[in-house]
Design a protein around this motif. Structure first.
Motif, PDB file in Angstrom:
ATOM      1  N   TYR A  21      41.581  47.556  44.501  1.00 48.20           N
ATOM      2  CA  TYR A  21      40.672  47.334  45.607  1.00 48.20           C
ATOM      3  C   TYR A  21      41.529  46.586  46.346  1.00 48.20           C
ATOM      4  O   TYR A  21      41.424  46.769  47.634  1.00 48.20           O
ATOM      5  CB  TYR A  21      39.324  46.793  45.152  1.00 48.20           C
ATOM      6  N   LEU A  22      41.809  45.270  45.674  1.00 50.99           N
ATOM      7  CA  LEU A  22      42.539  44.179  46.695  1.00 50.99           C
ATOM      8  C   LEU A  22      44.243  44.708  46.912  1.00 50.99           C
ATOM      9  O   LEU A  22      44.939  44.005  47.697  1.00 50.99           O
ATOM     10  CB  LEU A  22      42.620  42.780  46.128  1.00 50.99           C
ATOM     11  N   GLY A  23      44.609  45.460  45.786  1.00 51.33           N
ATOM     12  CA  GLY A  23      46.036  45.909  46.071  1.00 51.33           C
ATOM     13  C   GLY A  23      47.092  44.958  45.108  1.00 51.33           C
ATOM     14  O   GLY A  23      48.257  44.960  45.380  1.00 51.33           O
ATOM     15  N   TYR A  24      46.261  44.075  44.597  1.00 50.43           N
ATOM     16  CA  TYR A  24      47.074  43.227  43.506  1.00 50.43           C
ATOM     17  C   TYR A  24      47.527  43.931  42.364  1.00 50.43           C
ATOM     18  O   TYR A  24      47.047  43.650  41.248  1.00 50.43           O
ATOM     19  CB  TYR A  24      46.405  41.920  43.258  1.00 50.43           C
ATOM     20  N   GLY A  25      48.576  44.873  42.280  1.00 49.01           N
ATOM     21  CA  GLY A  25      49.058  45.711  41.369  1.00 49.01           C
ATOM     22  C   GLY A  25      49.210  44.896  39.936  1.00 49.01           C
ATOM     23  O   GLY A  25      49.063  45.367  38.812  1.00 49.01           O
ATOM     24  N   ASP A  26      49.986  43.579  40.007  1.00 49.05           N
ATOM     25  CA  ASP A  26      50.359  43.015  39.014  1.00 49.05           C
ATOM     26  C   ASP A  26      49.305  42.134  38.065  1.00 49.05           C
ATOM     27  O   ASP A  26      49.362  41.629  36.946  1.00 49.05           O
ATOM     28  CB  ASP A  26      51.538  42.023  39.153  1.00 49.05           C
ATOM     29  N   VAL A  27      48.113  42.037  38.841  1.00 45.85           N
ATOM     30  CA  VAL A  27      47.128  41.386  38.280  1.00 45.85           C
ATOM     31  C   VAL A  27      46.278  42.345  37.604  1.00 45.85           C
ATOM     32  O   VAL A  27      45.370  42.990  38.063  1.00 45.85           O
ATOM     33  CB  VAL A  27      45.984  40.722  39.513  1.00 45.85           C
ATOM     34  N   ASP A  28      46.611  42.432  36.296  1.00 49.57           N
ATOM     35  CA  ASP A  28      45.942  43.869  35.455  1.00 49.57           C
ATOM     36  C   ASP A  28      45.554  43.187  33.977  1.00 49.57           C
ATOM     37  O   ASP A  28      45.340  44.242  33.269  1.00 49.57           O
ATOM     38  CB  ASP A  28      47.173  44.752  35.500  1.00 49.57           C
ATOM     39  N   LYS A  29      45.318  41.866  33.663  1.00 47.05           N
ATOM     40  CA  LYS A  29      45.168  41.437  32.673  1.00 47.05           C
ATOM     41  C   LYS A  29      43.539  40.698  32.590  1.00 47.05           C
ATOM     42  O   LYS A  29      43.486  39.986  33.941  1.00 47.05           O
ATOM     43  CB  LYS A  29      46.023  40.354  32.074  1.00 47.05           C
ATOM     44  N   VAL A  30      42.666  40.741  31.734  1.00 50.64           N
ATOM     45  CA  VAL A  30      41.477  39.827  31.656  1.00 50.64           C
ATOM     46  C   VAL A  30      42.187  38.776  30.735  1.00 50.64           C
ATOM     47  O   VAL A  30      42.389  39.071  29.477  1.00 50.64           O
ATOM     48  CB  VAL A  30      40.384  40.739  30.935  1.00 50.64           C
ATOM     49  N   VAL A  31      42.132  37.532  31.370  1.00 52.12           N
ATOM     50  CA  VAL A  31      42.348  36.466  30.296  1.00 52.12           C
ATOM     51  C   VAL A  31      41.278  35.837  29.702  1.00 52.12           C
ATOM     52  O   VAL A  31      41.323  35.390  28.651  1.00 52.12           O
ATOM     53  CB  VAL A  31      43.041  35.348  31.334  1.00 52.12           C
ATOM     54  N   ARG A  32      40.146  35.689  30.112  1.00 57.07           N
ATOM     55  CA  ARG A  32      38.900  35.468  29.138  1.00 57.07           C
ATOM     56  C   ARG A  32      37.663  35.965  30.402  1.00 57.07           C
ATOM     57  O   ARG A  32      37.599  36.194  31.621  1.00 57.07           O
ATOM     58  CB  ARG A  32      38.784  33.855  29.099  1.00 57.07           C
ATOM     59  N   SER A  33      36.468  35.918  29.824  1.00 56.30           N
ATOM     60  CA  SER A  33      35.063  36.316  30.372  1.00 56.30           C
ATOM     61  C   SER A  33      33.984  35.739  29.528  1.00 56.30           C
ATOM     62  O   SER A  33      34.039  35.211  28.512  1.00 56.30           O
ATOM     63  CB  SER A  33      34.866  37.743  30.381  1.00 56.30           C
TER      64      SER A  33
END
Length: 158
Positions: free
Chosen positions: A1-13
């Motif tokens: 949605y934001l177009g941040y293609g490299d932001v593709d990992k969940v680090v923690r939740s």
């Protein structure tokens, strides 16, 4: 949605009842995970399939304080916050799911320790729509290293 293609990992939740925080980021060249944002979600409704909605980010070294969450805005809108970093450039974008919103990215050089930054953002259309305001910086080890978001409503024009 934001177009941040490299932001593709969940680090923690973490999930606590109707709220959740999900740290998202990217893998660095050395293989370690880097958190770009700690996204705040709220469960809307009840039941096992009630949707989760992003309502903002828990900000630290890049904050997005203006406009305020949930405020009604008009063009031009001043977007700002604080940043800690060296040789940064904050890029602000507006996002809507549908409609006639038109906005070009706005950018401002920034840096220092909790140094204020702000930039005017001009847009057209979108009256009455909910819009996500996103501020991002990066370019040292990843295209987007940190980002912050808030939601606003575009006021009626006319």
């Amino acid at each position: 949605y934001l177009g941040y293609g490299d932001v593709d990992k969940v680090v923690r939740s973490t999930v606590d009842g109707q709220e959740a925080y999900v740290a998202v980021g990217a893998a660095l060249p050395n293989g370690s995970l880097h958190t770009a944002a700690d996204v705040h979600l709220v469960r809307m409704g009840t039941g096992a399939d009630a949707p989760w909605e992003v309502v903002g980010t828990r900000d630290t070294t890049l904050t997005l304080d203006r406009p305020g969450y949930g405020s009604t805005v008009a063009s031009p809108m001043t977007v700002g916050g604080r940043i800690t970093g060296v040789d940064e450039q904050v890029v602000v974008t507006l996002h809507a799911l549908s409609g006639d919103l038109q906005a070009a990215p706005a950018a401002v050089p920034a840096g220092g320790v909790r140094t204020p930054w702000s930039v005017p953002v001009r847009f057209s259309g979108g009256a009455g729509r909910t819009v996500t305001v996103a501020a991002a910086t990066g370019g040292h080890v990843a295209a987007v290293e940190r980002f912050a978001v808030t939601g606003v409503r575009i006021g009626a024009t006319g």
